[in-house]
Design a protein around this motif. Structure first.
Motif, PDB file in Angstrom:
ATOM      1  N   ILE A  90       7.024  -7.189 -10.335  1.00  0.00           N
ATOM      2  CA  ILE A  90       6.258  -5.984 -10.655  1.00  0.00           C
ATOM      3  C   ILE A  90       5.995  -5.170  -9.398  1.00  0.00           C
ATOM      4  CG2 ILE A  90       5.122  -7.019 -12.656  1.00  0.00           C
ATOM      5  CD1 ILE A  90       2.599  -7.332 -10.887  1.00  0.00           C
ATOM      6  N   ARG A  91       5.515  -3.955  -9.612  1.00  0.00           N
ATOM      7  CA  ARG A  91       5.006  -3.091  -8.542  1.00  0.00           C
ATOM      8  C   ARG A  91       3.635  -2.610  -8.964  1.00  0.00           C
ATOM      9  NH1 ARG A  91      10.494   0.233  -8.100  1.00  0.00           N
ATOM     10  NH2 ARG A  91      11.677  -1.277  -6.889  1.00  0.00           N
ATOM     11  N   MET A  92       2.738  -2.533  -7.990  1.00  0.00           N
ATOM     12  CA  MET A  92       1.371  -2.084  -8.234  1.00  0.00           C
ATOM     13  C   MET A  92       1.042  -0.976  -7.246  1.00  0.00           C
ATOM     14  SD  MET A  92      -0.531  -5.780  -8.418  1.00  0.00           S
ATOM     15  CE  MET A  92      -1.824  -5.355  -9.574  1.00  0.00           C
ATOM     16  N   ILE A  93       0.169  -0.090  -7.639  1.00  0.00           N
ATOM     17  CA  ILE A  93      -0.310   0.954  -6.740  1.00  0.00           C
ATOM     18  C   ILE A  93      -1.667   0.529  -6.211  1.00  0.00           C
ATOM     19  CG2 ILE A  93      -1.070   3.356  -6.588  1.00  0.00           C
ATOM     20  CD1 ILE A  93       1.083   3.991  -8.677  1.00  0.00           C
ATOM     21  N   GLY A  94      -1.877   0.728  -4.910  1.00  0.00           N
ATOM     22  CA  GLY A  94      -3.158   0.349  -4.330  1.00  0.00           C
ATOM     23  C   GLY A  94      -3.432   1.051  -3.026  1.00  0.00           C
ATOM     24  N   ARG A  95      -4.678   1.015  -2.664  1.00  0.00           N
ATOM     25  CA  ARG A  95      -5.119   1.596  -1.401  1.00  0.00           C
ATOM     26  C   ARG A  95      -4.633   0.721  -0.259  1.00  0.00           C
ATOM     27  NH1 ARG A  95     -11.166   3.191   0.332  1.00  0.00           N
ATOM     28  NH2 ARG A  95     -10.534   4.461   2.101  1.00  0.00           N
ATOM     29  N   ILE A  96      -4.279   1.351   0.856  1.00  0.00           N
ATOM     30  CA  ILE A  96      -3.801   0.628   2.025  1.00  0.00           C
ATOM     31  C   ILE A  96      -4.819   0.793   3.139  1.00  0.00           C
ATOM     32  CG2 ILE A  96      -1.950   0.374   3.715  1.00  0.00           C
ATOM     33  CD1 ILE A  96      -0.058   1.512   1.595  1.00  0.00           C
ATOM     34  N   GLY A  97      -5.234  -0.305   3.714  1.00  0.00           N
ATOM     35  CA  GLY A  97      -6.236  -0.299   4.772  1.00  0.00           C
ATOM     36  C   GLY A  97      -5.625  -0.290   6.150  1.00  0.00           C
ATOM     37  N   ALA A  98      -4.802   0.705   6.432  1.00  0.00           N
ATOM     38  CA  ALA A  98      -4.170   0.866   7.744  1.00  0.00           C
ATOM     39  C   ALA A  98      -3.772   2.327   7.884  1.00  0.00           C
ATOM     40  CB  ALA A  98      -2.945  -0.031   7.870  1.00  0.00           C
ATOM     41  N   PRO A  99      -3.678   2.829   9.109  1.00  0.00           N
ATOM     42  CA  PRO A  99      -3.217   4.206   9.297  1.00  0.00           C
ATOM     43  C   PRO A  99      -1.764   4.369   8.834  1.00  0.00           C
ATOM     44  CG  PRO A  99      -4.178   3.327  11.329  1.00  0.00           C
ATOM     45  CD  PRO A  99      -4.046   2.189  10.368  1.00  0.00           C
ATOM     46  N   ALA A 100      -1.461   5.516   8.270  1.00  0.00           N
ATOM     47  CA  ALA A 100      -0.102   5.785   7.792  1.00  0.00           C
ATOM     48  C   ALA A 100       0.928   5.636   8.906  1.00  0.00           C
ATOM     49  CB  ALA A 100      -0.032   7.180   7.170  1.00  0.00           C
ATOM     50  N   ALA A 101       0.559   5.931  10.129  1.00  0.00           N
ATOM     51  CA  ALA A 101       1.495   5.822  11.255  1.00  0.00           C
ATOM     52  C   ALA A 101       1.943   4.381  11.492  1.00  0.00           C
ATOM     53  CB  ALA A 101       0.853   6.385  12.527  1.00  0.00           C
ATOM     54  N   ASP A 102       1.180   3.411  10.989  1.00  0.00           N
ATOM     55  CA  ASP A 102       1.520   1.995  11.178  1.00  0.00           C
ATOM     56  C   ASP A 102       2.367   1.425  10.040  1.00  0.00           C
ATOM     57  OD1 ASP A 102      -0.051   2.167  13.429  1.00  0.00           O
ATOM     58  OD2 ASP A 102      -1.738   1.048  12.577  1.00  0.00           O
ATOM     59  N   LEU A 103       2.666   2.220   9.032  1.00  0.00           N
ATOM     60  CA  LEU A 103       3.338   1.720   7.833  1.00  0.00           C
ATOM     61  C   LEU A 103       4.844   1.888   7.913  1.00  0.00           C
ATOM     62  CD1 LEU A 103       0.881   3.123   5.145  1.00  0.00           C
ATOM     63  CD2 LEU A 103       0.833   0.903   6.302  1.00  0.00           C
TER      64      LEU A 103
END
Length: 135
Positions: A90-103
């Motif tokens: 599956i895939r889920m949508i969720g909040r990410i607790g890191a800056p976008a630059a680190d993704l």
């Protein structure tokens, strides 16, 4: 802790128990998300809530720059991602607790509970440090 839509009751109960859960069909054994009253593959109404792994992979993400969600206005900008959970298919949508630059797409992420700006607790995904990826 099951207020809100009744289809999410098992999900909320899982979070209260420190687990991330999705539904599994008792007919065809498919795990699916989002929750539904019947399996989207075979239509079987017999489902069970199952615990998901603590980790997944970042499939994609975007940055929320504007929101009308109460409590989240002070948080912008923040990343929200689609997380692939390969073990469950599956895939889920969720909040990410890191800056976008680190993704990075494909990076391993781990979920944990965090206080929601709107109140209560919610799952938040964070990148798995490189030192832990090889374990």
């Amino acid at each position: 802790m099951t207020e809100g839509h009744p289809d999410l009751a098992g999900y909320r109960e899982g979070l209260a128990a420190g687990e991330l859960r999705a539904q599994r069909c008792e007919g065809c054994a498919r795990t699916f998300w989002p929750p539904r009253p019947a399996c989207p593959r075979c239509g079987c109404p017999d489902t069970a809530w199952v615990r998901l792994p603590d980790t997944g992979e970042l499939f994609t993400w975007t940055v929320v720059a504007h929101t009308r969600l109460e409590g989240f206005q002070e948080e912008v900008p923040y990343p929200v991602g689609m997380i692939s959970v390969p073990e469950a298919g599956i895939r889920m949508i969720g909040r990410i607790g890191a800056p976008a630059a680190d993704l990075e797409i494909g990076m391993p992420v781990r979920w944990g509970l965090a206080e929601s700006p709107a109140g209560g607790r919610q799952p938040v995904w964070t990148p798995v440090p490189a030192a832990r990826r090889d374990r």
